[in-house]
Design a protein around this motif. Structure first.
Motif, PDB file in Angstrom:
ATOM      1  N   VAL A   9       0.864  -1.202   0.033  1.00 40.52           N
ATOM      2  CA  VAL A   9      -0.065   0.037  -0.089  1.00 40.52           C
ATOM      3  C   VAL A   9       1.038   1.336   0.068  1.00 40.52           C
ATOM      4  O   VAL A   9       1.921   1.486   0.860  1.00 40.52           O
ATOM      5  CB  VAL A   9      -1.116   0.097   1.164  1.00 40.52           C
ATOM      6  N   GLU A  41      -0.598   5.607 -10.327  1.00 41.63           N
ATOM      7  CA  GLU A  41       0.570   4.619  -9.572  1.00 41.63           C
ATOM      8  C   GLU A  41      -0.154   3.346  -9.787  1.00 41.63           C
ATOM      9  O   GLU A  41       0.687   2.401  -9.900  1.00 41.63           O
ATOM     10  CB  GLU A  41       0.591   4.979  -8.281  1.00 41.63           C
ATOM     11  N   CYS A  78      -1.601   7.166   7.796  1.00 38.60           N
ATOM     12  CA  CYS A  78      -2.247   5.819   7.618  1.00 38.60           C
ATOM     13  C   CYS A  78      -1.771   4.731   8.288  1.00 38.60           C
ATOM     14  O   CYS A  78      -2.200   3.643   8.400  1.00 38.60           O
ATOM     15  CB  CYS A  78      -2.317   5.616   6.075  1.00 38.60           C
ATOM     16  N   TYR A 291      17.326  -0.360   1.595  1.00 34.47           N
ATOM     17  CA  TYR A 291      15.925  -0.711   1.315  1.00 34.47           C
ATOM     18  C   TYR A 291      15.901  -2.115   0.983  1.00 34.47           C
ATOM     19  O   TYR A 291      14.754  -2.775   1.147  1.00 34.47           O
ATOM     20  CB  TYR A 291      15.246   0.365   0.342  1.00 34.47           C
TER      21      TYR A 291
END
Ligand code: NAI
Length: 339
Positions: A9, A41, A78, A291
């Motif tokens: 998400v 996206e 969120c 990452y």
């Protein structure tokens, strides 16, 4: 175990980095679903990442997609709600920092994680996975610099990105909330102790726009740790040369400096300005490998049923310290953690 099916998400600046890693670079993982409120996206996810299922609603993704895990890279407010919902659905969770946008939210996330001890919960403080930072930690553990007692940290965004920071300033939570959490986490990690009190100051010499929303362009903070260690942090938005992340750890027998020159690579340019090294320009460029390594570790934790070294409490602690810095800056006084 067969492939870990992941839904992501958030496909913004950082979401795309994580999505590409999961889709193409992590053995044992498969990106099967993507969610974003931006249609463009989702189109990118279908065309470039070959994701079959896309959603504009996170709730719908959790209900309809066949998932083992989610990667939460959505806007910070969120995170907490999305963590709770995914854990309640029985999924493993990777979440970007910050854990929550205030301490109360972080405590809610703690409860949700505690209620699901068999599911992996992984917090994305990726600097701990950067090869130079993990090497420094290993050297410290081996005793290479004796007992570490001081951290000097610098985190300055490029001047080239300052317009975005000015636009974002009224809703970013301010410099200390927006920019300090990685450094605060490193201070705790390298010194092996908790922050006890902090004193923070600000300065504005270039962009008075930050002042008009009670923010600051540059911040400096001094920390006292419970074990007697000390730390200093310089955060800012106006590095002329690029993206400057530098950390020095000082111990009784030596010190380690990570990236005092944030060089792009090992090439040195000889030209009419002299001999010079170009610098990294952004976080995706500087921490590209970190990452990838952190997401690999998330997937490995699921496959091997092991607990990540970073916990939900590290996320709460970082948020508490960032808010103490903000309070110190606003009230112009020393702030004790938990006061
Ligand atoms: P961005 O603004 O570029 O992207 C945000 C994404 O979240 C978009 O895809 C948007 O569609 C999605 N989104 C927002 N609300 C949503 C909702 N209700 N449901 C579904 N999707 C929603 O943001 P950026 O820069 O990619 O940051 C994302 C997160 O990553 C932030 O929490 C930020 O703090 C964190 N971050 C961490 C960094 C690190 O070094 N670890 C670096 C940059 C960001």
């Amino acid at each position: 175990m067969s492939e870990i099916k992941v839904g992501i998400v958030g496909l913004g600046r950082l979401g795309k980095v994580h999505a590409r890693n999961i889709a193409f670079k992590i053995p044992g993982a498969k990106l099967v679903a993507a969610c974003s409120i931006m249609e463009a996206e989702l189109q990118y996810a279908k065309e470039e990442l070959k994701v079959s299922e896309t959603f504009t609603s996170y709730k719908e993704m959790l209900e309809k997609a066949d998932l083992d895990a989610v990667a939460i890279v959505s806007s910070s407010p969120c995170h907490c709600d999305q963590i709770e919902k995914a854990l309640a659905k029985g999924l493993h969770v990777f979440t970007e920092k910050p854990l929550g946008v205030d301490v109360e939210e972080c405590k809610k996330a703690e409860k949700a994680v505690e209620a699901h001890p068999d599911q992996v919960f992984f917090l994305g403080f990726m600097r701990r996975f950067d090869p130079s930072y993990s090497y420094a930690k290993k050297k410290i553990e081996e005793g290479a610099i004796g007992t570490p007692y001081m951290v000097k940290a610098t985190g300055i965004d490029p001047e080239a990105a300052v317009e975005g920071a000015i636009k974002f300033a009224p809703t970013s939570g301010g410099l200390f909330i927006d920019m300090s959490s990685h450094d605060v986490d490193l201070i705790r990690w390298f010194l092996g102790s908790e922050v006890k009190e902090v004193y923070a100051l600000g300065a504005n010499f270039k962009h008075p726009e930050f002042l008009s929303c009670n923010d600051t362009e540059t911040g400096a903070a001094l920390f006292q740790l419970e074990n007697g260690g000390i730390a200093e942090l310089h955060v800012g938005r106006t590095a002329a040369h690029g993206y400057h992340i530098e950390t020095e750890i000082v111990g009784t027998e030596g010190s380690i400096r990570i990236s005092p020159v944030p060089e792009k690579n090992l090439a040195i340019l000889y030209d009419r300005y002299g001999a010079r090294q170009e610098c990294v320009e952004s976080f995706p460029e500087r921490f590209d490998e970190a990452y990838l390594l952190e997401m690999q570790e998330f997937i490995q934790c699921i496959i091997e049923k092991k607990k990540p070294k970073l916990s939900v409490y590290d996320g709460t602690r970082a948020t508490e310290i960032c808010f103490a810095m903000k309070k110190s800056f606003e009230e112009k006084r020393l702030v004790k953690l938990g006061e």
